[in-house]
Design an enzyme around this catalytic site. Structure first.
Site, PDB file in Angstrom:
ATOM      1  N   ARG A  12     -55.188  41.768  41.520  1.00  0.00           N
ATOM      2  CA  ARG A  12     -56.055  41.484  40.373  1.00  0.00           C
ATOM      3  C   ARG A  12     -56.196  42.732  39.507  1.00  0.00           C
ATOM      4  O   ARG A  12     -55.769  43.821  39.883  1.00  0.00           O
ATOM      5  CB  ARG A  12     -57.438  41.018  40.835  1.00  0.00           C
ATOM      6  CG  ARG A  12     -58.183  42.036  41.678  1.00  0.00           C
ATOM      7  CD  ARG A  12     -59.564  41.566  42.058  1.00  0.00           C
ATOM      8  NE  ARG A  12     -60.323  42.581  42.765  1.00  0.00           N
ATOM      9  CZ  ARG A  12     -61.630  42.548  42.946  1.00  0.00           C
ATOM     10  NH1 ARG A  12     -62.340  41.531  42.477  1.00  0.00           N
ATOM     11  NH2 ARG A  12     -62.246  43.514  43.605  1.00  0.00           N
ATOM     12  N   GLY A  13     -56.801  42.555  38.341  1.00  0.00           N
ATOM     13  CA  GLY A  13     -57.154  43.672  37.476  1.00  0.00           C
ATOM     14  C   GLY A  13     -55.987  44.557  37.088  1.00  0.00           C
ATOM     15  O   GLY A  13     -54.898  44.078  36.753  1.00  0.00           O
ATOM     16  N   ARG A  34     -56.110  42.801  50.014  1.00  0.00           N
ATOM     17  CA  ARG A  34     -57.009  42.700  51.172  1.00  0.00           C
ATOM     18  C   ARG A  34     -57.600  41.309  51.319  1.00  0.00           C
ATOM     19  O   ARG A  34     -57.878  40.870  52.424  1.00  0.00           O
ATOM     20  CB  ARG A  34     -58.141  43.725  51.054  1.00  0.00           C
ATOM     21  CG  ARG A  34     -57.672  45.155  51.232  1.00  0.00           C
ATOM     22  CD  ARG A  34     -58.811  46.150  51.183  1.00  0.00           C
ATOM     23  NE  ARG A  34     -59.708  46.031  52.327  1.00  0.00           N
ATOM     24  CZ  ARG A  34     -60.747  46.839  52.534  1.00  0.00           C
ATOM     25  NH1 ARG A  34     -61.014  47.812  51.686  1.00  0.00           N
ATOM     26  NH2 ARG A  34     -61.509  46.686  53.601  1.00  0.00           N
ATOM     27  N   ASP A  47     -54.689  46.797  54.757  1.00  0.00           N
ATOM     28  CA  ASP A  47     -55.866  47.655  54.627  1.00  0.00           C
ATOM     29  C   ASP A  47     -55.364  49.084  54.766  1.00  0.00           C
ATOM     30  O   ASP A  47     -54.956  49.502  55.856  1.00  0.00           O
ATOM     31  CB  ASP A  47     -56.874  47.313  55.725  1.00  0.00           C
ATOM     32  CG  ASP A  47     -58.105  48.201  55.681  1.00  0.00           C
ATOM     33  OD1 ASP A  47     -58.132  49.172  54.900  1.00  0.00           O
ATOM     34  OD2 ASP A  47     -59.046  47.932  56.450  1.00  0.00           O
ATOM     35  N   GLY A  76     -58.399  50.557  45.517  1.00  0.00           N
ATOM     36  CA  GLY A  76     -59.622  51.338  45.621  1.00  0.00           C
ATOM     37  C   GLY A  76     -60.845  50.438  45.664  1.00  0.00           C
ATOM     38  O   GLY A  76     -60.787  49.262  45.307  1.00  0.00           O
ATOM     39  N   TYR A 139     -67.277  57.774  44.903  1.00  0.00           N
ATOM     40  CA  TYR A 139     -66.162  57.267  44.100  1.00  0.00           C
ATOM     41  C   TYR A 139     -65.555  58.375  43.231  1.00  0.00           C
ATOM     42  O   TYR A 139     -64.336  58.552  43.188  1.00  0.00           O
ATOM     43  CB  TYR A 139     -66.651  56.111  43.230  1.00  0.00           C
ATOM     44  CG  TYR A 139     -65.595  55.482  42.355  1.00  0.00           C
ATOM     45  CD1 TYR A 139     -64.680  54.585  42.886  1.00  0.00           C
ATOM     46  CD2 TYR A 139     -65.519  55.766  40.995  1.00  0.00           C
ATOM     47  CE1 TYR A 139     -63.718  53.994  42.087  1.00  0.00           C
ATOM     48  CE2 TYR A 139     -64.560  55.180  40.185  1.00  0.00           C
ATOM     49  CZ  TYR A 139     -63.654  54.290  40.742  1.00  0.00           C
ATOM     50  OH  TYR A 139     -62.697  53.706  39.948  1.00  0.00           O
ATOM     51  N   ILE A 172     -62.410  49.582  31.585  1.00  0.00           N
ATOM     52  CA  ILE A 172     -61.376  48.554  31.471  1.00  0.00           C
ATOM     53  C   ILE A 172     -61.978  47.203  31.832  1.00  0.00           C
ATOM     54  O   ILE A 172     -62.745  47.081  32.789  1.00  0.00           O
ATOM     55  CB  ILE A 172     -60.188  48.864  32.397  1.00  0.00           C
ATOM     56  CG1 ILE A 172     -59.655  50.281  32.144  1.00  0.00           C
ATOM     57  CG2 ILE A 172     -59.091  47.822  32.220  1.00  0.00           C
ATOM     58  CD1 ILE A 172     -59.103  50.524  30.767  1.00  0.00           C
TER      59      ILE A 172
END
Length: 233
Positions: A12-13, A34, A47, A76, A139, A172
């Site tokens: 995704r993304g 995942r 993973d 991430g 992060y 984003i």
């Protein structure tokens, strides 16, 4: 020639946009995920906090197509909370996934790239690596670590014709950012000189460029894709 490309976190993304961009060029693309595979892509559940799963994913790609020639280390997670409330589990989880996980996949990919004397490593960091953000100490630290990792690898592996670069996205439009309160999204866009959120395809265009022959003399670079949000940092 069609290359073997692995995009981690590619379901995704930004990761999916990168996978589609490489696919459109005629490359053979595998992704790791995942939670949910992509039906029309070679999808491998992995993973990256687990070295055995990383090795198994690379083994499956090598059995099908041969060694990975382009690695996009994109996978991430976030686990946001203020420092004084952040437990060591929250710190460790994000660092192990985002930074140590990138080390694991880069090491596995680089072993075959060194033998081939060619390869492309692209790490997906974040503007918060250099600007910071409240509640994101774990992060931001993990994404800043990717810059040091990529630059160390640029110097280690450059003599083998392997480049190592970083893409640093800003705000984003993804599922993750869509889950933020609307007022937070607007505040983020208000700080972007171009006046809009970025699209995953904006990042994918830079990633595919860094993996292309046109970028053969670029290594150790950190390329912002943030609409000007982080300029000067």
């Amino acid at each position: 020639m069609s290359r073997v490309v692995l995009v981690t976190g590619g379901s995704r993304g930004i990761g999916l946009a990168c996978a589609r961009a490489f696919e459109a060029q005629g490359d053979r693309v595998a992704i790791t995920y995942r939670n949910k595979p992509v039906d029309d892509l070679f999808s491998l559940r992995c993973d990256q906090t687990n070295g055995d799963e990383v090795d198994a994913a690379f083994g499956a790609i090598e059995d099908r197509w041969g060694p990975v020639e382009v690695l996009v280390a994109n996978a991430g997670i976030t686990n946001d909370t203020l420092l004084l409330r952040m437990g060591e589990d929250a710190w460790r989880e994000v660092i192990d996934t985002n930074l140590t996980g990138a080390y694991r996949v880069a090491k596995r990919a680089a072993a075959k790239m060194v033998r081939a004397r060619a390869g492309r490593l692209v790490f997906v960091s974040s503007v918060n690596a250099v600007m910071g953000a409240p509640g994101q100490a774990n992060y931001a630290a993990s994404k800043a670590g990717l810059i040091g990792l990529a630059r160390a690898l640029a110097k280690e592996l450059g003599s083998r014709n392997i480049t190592s670069n970083v893409v640093m996205p800003g705000f984003i439009r993804t599922d993750m950012t869509a889950a933020l309160p609307v007022e937070w999204q607007q505040m983020a866009v208000d700080g972007v000189p171009l006046g809009r959120a970025g699209e995953p395809e904006d990042v994918a265009g830079v990633v595919t460029f860094l993996a292309s022959p046109a970028a053969a003399y670029i290594t150790g670079a950190v390329v912002p894709v943030d609409g000007g949000f982080g300029m000067g940092h």
